[in-house]
Write an enzyme that holds these catalytic residues in place. Sequence first.
Site, PDB file in Angstrom:
ATOM      1  N   HIS A 251       0.822  -1.220   0.000  1.00  0.00           N
ATOM      2  CA  HIS A 251       0.000   0.000   0.000  1.00  0.00           C
ATOM      3  C   HIS A 251       0.855   1.269   0.000  1.00  0.00           C
ATOM      4  O   HIS A 251       0.669   2.164  -0.833  1.00  0.00           O
ATOM      5  CB  HIS A 251      -0.915   0.033   1.228  1.00  0.00           C
ATOM      6  CG  HIS A 251      -1.852  -1.131   1.332  1.00  0.00           C
ATOM      7  ND1 HIS A 251      -2.304  -1.812   0.230  1.00  0.00           N
ATOM      8  CD2 HIS A 251      -2.446  -1.722   2.404  1.00  0.00           C
ATOM      9  CE1 HIS A 251      -3.126  -2.784   0.624  1.00  0.00           C
ATOM     10  NE2 HIS A 251      -3.211  -2.741   1.932  1.00  0.00           N
ATOM     11  N   LEU A 406      -8.978  22.121   1.027  1.00  0.00           N
ATOM     12  CA  LEU A 406      -9.924  21.462   0.140  1.00  0.00           C
ATOM     13  C   LEU A 406     -10.403  20.189   0.828  1.00  0.00           C
ATOM     14  O   LEU A 406      -9.823  19.117   0.675  1.00  0.00           O
ATOM     15  CB  LEU A 406      -9.276  21.131  -1.208  1.00  0.00           C
ATOM     16  CG  LEU A 406     -10.104  20.277  -2.180  1.00  0.00           C
ATOM     17  CD1 LEU A 406     -11.444  20.921  -2.485  1.00  0.00           C
ATOM     18  CD2 LEU A 406      -9.335  20.007  -3.458  1.00  0.00           C
TER      19      LEU A 406
END
Length: 516
Positions: A251, A406
Amino acid sequence: MSNSTTPKDSKHLYTVIVLGASGDLAKKKTFPALFGLYKNKYLDQNTHIIGYARTKMDQATFEGHVSKYIKIKTEADKVALQQFLKLCSYQDGQYDQDKDFQNLEKHIVEVEKASGSTARLFYMALPPSVFIPVATSLKRNNYHSFEKDGILTRLIVEKPFGMDLESSRKLGRELGALFNEDEIYRIDHYLGKEMVKNLMILRFANVIFGSVWNRQSIDNVQITFKEKIGTEGRGGYFDEFGIIRDVMQNHLLQILSLVAMEPPVSLSAEDVRDEKVKVLRFIPPIVKENVLLGQYGKSEDGKEPGYLDDKTVPHGSKTPTYAAATLFIHNDRWSGVPFMLKCGKALDQQKTEIRIQFKDVPGNLFTGLSRNEIVIRVQPNEAVYVKMMNKEPGLGMKTIISDLDLSYSSRFNDSVIPEAYESLILDALNGDHSNFVRDDELDAAWKIFTPILKSIDQGEIDPIPYAYGSRGPKGVGEFVAKHGYTRGEQAYVWPLHSEAGKDAAGKDQRVEKKSN
């Protein structure tokens, strides 16, 4: 690699065969993802799903198994689930018996005749010990080539892809002898996560980021995975692998490759994967001095058990449940920039994030400045925020840390972020390899990790104990500081602007962001 003539862009009606259908992975991830695709009309309404496993189940029991982890939020979801279950069937059989796979073939053919299906997707939700026996049985009894039979075959394989370089190559040779590389989809579900898929757009579609994405501006990079739960009774299985094989080697290294790769020639799967392989080949094997290991014990209040308290874990095991490692990329863009990968279980919070810290501002016009950072929150609460210095409002010239924020929950509050498995299964159905691991990419990854894993397996590095629910073993702060990370002198708080961020009295709550 194969020069297969398998079509890439044509649409096919699939029969999806889930091998290992009675297991946890299929129940918790595969079937819910398939339902999500069906509900949102990404699966053809005639797609049939066949479960295959050793467990004997009747249709009603199988439907209960399929439904258990599917979230039903509306009446429309409830109706969709009932329709979805009508497309699901189950067949039991052993993983090494030809007659059982021949019975499976009869069932598949019946389904194909009824539905008009011209493609098969085999999803191997299986333990690695049976990968090759099952793949061999599939090739012998259930494989059809597109060129000869007009039936497209694709195979999704779950990690782990071996235990080290040698075993990975052996697995690759055996699997490659049965299926073409074009037919194999090695799944790493992190490549399906929204913020990971967003990395290429952030990097290559924004001049403001692209121009500073290098050693001249960036001091260090941290990629962090934290999980609140421990092994939860699955310690015996986890003990065979450890946290590096379970999380870091796949990962986190996949995320690193996307953060560090050069711009690809195009967005085609092979061009993207070519660049990922190139950057991995610039990374030398990890050395002991750049590794810190930990293993969780009981929580401070004694309520949560330690790793060694799990009865399935071998007595006295030194398998790490926490690891921090620093990698270096010896190319022109990144020479000298440390990439710190950190991952652990039984920690204080759950999160995955990328933290890119920039160099100090040259000169001394202002004092007490904190470094700029770009933080990409992969999960939960997906976000991209840029930490920057700003003037504190008022008559003075005091500097404060602020951010360009954001947060997806406020900016895209009407959008539904798909589950990673939904995204990746759809990619496989569409023949898009971009977000799957290629054979040479896997080889390059294992070359980086195999030497240090051998040292760990031989007991040469002892894990440092840490309490369940803590931030990890002592020394992590010193470890990241040694490799250049600087924590700012000023406290940083991130205001929550949305209504969801207000308390019962309607006041804004503020959440401090910490990096470790």
